[in-house]
Design a protein around this motif. Structure first.
Motif, mmCIF file in Angstrom:
data_model
loop_
_atom_site.group_PDB
_atom_site.id
_atom_site.type_symbol
_atom_site.label_atom_id
_atom_site.label_comp_id
_atom_site.label_asym_id
_atom_site.label_seq_id
_atom_site.Cartn_x
_atom_site.Cartn_y
_atom_site.Cartn_z
ATOM 1 N N MET A 1 -9.811 7.698 -15.240
ATOM 2 C CA MET A 1 -9.060 8.939 -15.213
ATOM 3 C C MET A 1 -7.588 8.608 -15.454
ATOM 4 S SD MET A 1 -8.771 11.598 -12.037
ATOM 5 C CE MET A 1 -8.055 13.171 -12.346
ATOM 6 N N LYS A 2 -6.949 9.418 -16.264
ATOM 7 C CA LYS A 2 -5.521 9.240 -16.530
ATOM 8 C C LYS A 2 -4.830 10.571 -16.277
ATOM 9 C CE LYS A 2 -2.476 6.924 -19.736
ATOM 10 N NZ LYS A 2 -2.407 6.107 -20.931
ATOM 11 N N VAL A 3 -3.745 10.526 -15.473
ATOM 12 C CA VAL A 3 -3.004 11.737 -15.149
ATOM 13 C C VAL A 3 -1.517 11.479 -15.350
ATOM 14 C CG1 VAL A 3 -4.719 12.544 -13.480
ATOM 15 C CG2 VAL A 3 -2.799 11.202 -12.674
ATOM 16 N N ASP A 4 -0.815 12.530 -15.694
ATOM 17 C CA ASP A 4 0.643 12.481 -15.760
ATOM 18 C C ASP A 4 1.192 13.186 -14.529
ATOM 19 O OD1 ASP A 4 0.669 11.203 -18.217
ATOM 20 O OD2 ASP A 4 0.689 13.079 -19.340
ATOM 21 N N GLY A 5 2.344 12.732 -14.083
ATOM 22 C CA GLY A 5 2.965 13.363 -12.930
ATOM 23 C C GLY A 5 4.454 13.121 -12.929
ATOM 24 N N GLU A 6 5.110 13.784 -12.005
ATOM 25 C CA GLU A 6 6.568 13.742 -11.900
ATOM 26 C C GLU A 6 6.999 12.877 -10.718
ATOM 27 O OE1 GLU A 6 10.083 16.900 -10.808
ATOM 28 O OE2 GLU A 6 8.369 17.629 -11.958
ATOM 29 N N VAL A 7 7.901 11.955 -10.984
ATOM 30 C CA VAL A 7 8.434 11.100 -9.934
ATOM 31 C C VAL A 7 9.277 11.937 -8.977
ATOM 32 C CG1 VAL A 7 10.003 9.153 -9.465
ATOM 33 C CG2 VAL A 7 8.444 9.068 -11.430
ATOM 34 N N THR A 8 9.095 11.690 -7.687
ATOM 35 C CA THR A 8 9.864 12.408 -6.681
ATOM 36 C C THR A 8 10.202 11.471 -5.531
ATOM 37 O OG1 THR A 8 9.957 14.418 -5.331
ATOM 38 C CG2 THR A 8 7.853 13.256 -5.387
ATOM 39 N N THR A 9 11.217 11.821 -4.788
ATOM 40 C CA THR A 9 11.609 11.034 -3.629
ATOM 41 C C THR A 9 10.641 11.308 -2.492
ATOM 42 O OG1 THR A 9 13.928 11.091 -4.267
ATOM 43 C CG2 THR A 9 13.463 10.614 -1.964
ATOM 44 N N GLY A 10 10.229 10.243 -1.825
ATOM 45 C CA GLY A 10 9.329 10.370 -0.678
ATOM 46 C C GLY A 10 10.116 10.527 0.605
ATOM 47 N N LEU A 11 9.419 10.308 1.699
ATOM 48 C CA LEU A 11 10.024 10.481 3.019
ATOM 49 C C LEU A 11 10.637 9.191 3.563
ATOM 50 C CD1 LEU A 11 7.132 12.629 4.505
ATOM 51 C CD2 LEU A 11 9.317 13.443 3.605
ATOM 52 N N GLY A 12 10.416 8.083 2.856
ATOM 53 C CA GLY A 12 10.981 6.811 3.280
ATOM 54 C C GLY A 12 10.184 6.092 4.350
ATOM 55 N N LYS A 13 8.991 6.581 4.667
ATOM 56 C CA LYS A 13 8.188 5.967 5.725
ATOM 57 C C LYS A 13 7.349 4.795 5.229
ATOM 58 C CE LYS A 13 7.735 10.212 8.420
ATOM 59 N NZ LYS A 13 6.787 11.146 9.022
ATOM 60 N N ALA A 14 7.043 4.758 3.949
ATOM 61 C CA ALA A 14 6.140 3.731 3.416
ATOM 62 C C ALA A 14 6.697 2.324 3.585
ATOM 63 C CB ALA A 14 5.839 3.999 1.944
ATOM 64 N N ALA A 15 7.995 2.168 3.527
ATOM 65 C CA ALA A 15 8.597 0.835 3.659
ATOM 66 C C ALA A 15 8.197 0.196 4.980
ATOM 67 C CB ALA A 15 10.111 0.924 3.546
ATOM 68 N N TYR A 16 8.228 0.966 6.038
ATOM 69 C CA TYR A 16 7.850 0.449 7.357
ATOM 70 C C TYR A 16 6.379 0.035 7.366
ATOM 71 C CZ TYR A 16 6.609 0.357 12.280
ATOM 72 O OH TYR A 16 6.111 -0.012 13.495
ATOM 73 N N PHE A 17 5.523 0.914 6.879
ATOM 74 C CA PHE A 17 4.094 0.638 6.923
ATOM 75 C C PHE A 17 3.705 -0.521 6.007
ATOM 76 C CE2 PHE A 17 4.410 5.055 8.356
ATOM 77 C CZ PHE A 17 3.801 4.906 9.590
ATOM 78 N N LEU A 18 4.289 -0.562 4.828
ATOM 79 C CA LEU A 18 3.951 -1.637 3.890
ATOM 80 C C LEU A 18 4.562 -2.980 4.286
ATOM 81 C CD1 LEU A 18 4.062 0.262 0.491
ATOM 82 C CD2 LEU A 18 2.052 -0.674 1.659
ATOM 83 N N SER A 19 5.359 -2.988 5.333
ATOM 84 C CA SER A 19 5.902 -4.238 5.851
ATOM 85 C C SER A 19 5.025 -4.819 6.964
ATOM 86 C CB SER A 19 7.317 -4.013 6.403
ATOM 87 O OG SER A 19 8.177 -3.627 5.363
ATOM 88 N N GLN A 20 4.028 -4.073 7.398
ATOM 89 C CA GLN A 20 3.141 -4.548 8.461
ATOM 90 C C GLN A 20 2.207 -5.620 7.921
ATOM 91 O OE1 GLN A 20 3.743 -3.435 11.666
ATOM 92 N NE2 GLN A 20 5.426 -2.470 10.545
#
Length: 124
Positions: A1-20
């Motif tokens: 599957m291939k989809v197009d989408g628009e880049v947007t700013t997130g909430l900034g929470k992923a950095a913490y979780f992806l550092s675990q």
């Protein structure tokens, strides 16, 4: 599957979780890389939601977390036909259904000079 989408700013929470460590170890073991601590958030059209939800529900790639953290499903994907990574589906999220979160080894905004509003393609 291939989809197009628009880049947007997130909430900034992923950095913490992806550092675990338990997440990074599992991603490295299963995807071959330690993800940059953050996700690229992409808003996709509602027309893709049924297919995306089906993929998410049938996805067997699951990281079971340490206590207090949510499970994460993931599927290998490619961004703009160049960057290999994965789309993550966190069990605990505050994003709307049409937000996809893409992880990769590098900081994608810098690597591809992306900014909010840019259109990207995801293939998975």
């Amino acid at each position: 599957m291939k989809v197009d989408g628009e880049v947007t700013t997130g909430l900034g929470k992923a950095a913490y979780f992806l550092s675990q460590e338990f997440y990074t170890k599992e991603f490295e073991k299963n995807l071959g890389f330690i993800p940059y601590p953050g996700t690229l958030n992409v808003i996709v059209s509602d027309e893709y939601l049924d297919e995306i939800n089906e993929i998410k529900c049938n996805c067997e790639n699951l990281i079971k977390p340490d206590e207090g953290f949510g499970a994460v499903r993931y599927i290998e994907a490619k961004l703009n036909d160049v960057i290999v990574g994965a789309i993550v589906f966190p069990a605990k999220t505050t994003h709307d259904e049409n937000y996809l979160e893409f992880i990769a080894e590098c900081k994608l905004r810098d690597e591809l000079d992306l900014k909010d509003g840019d259109i990207v393609s995801l293939e998975f």
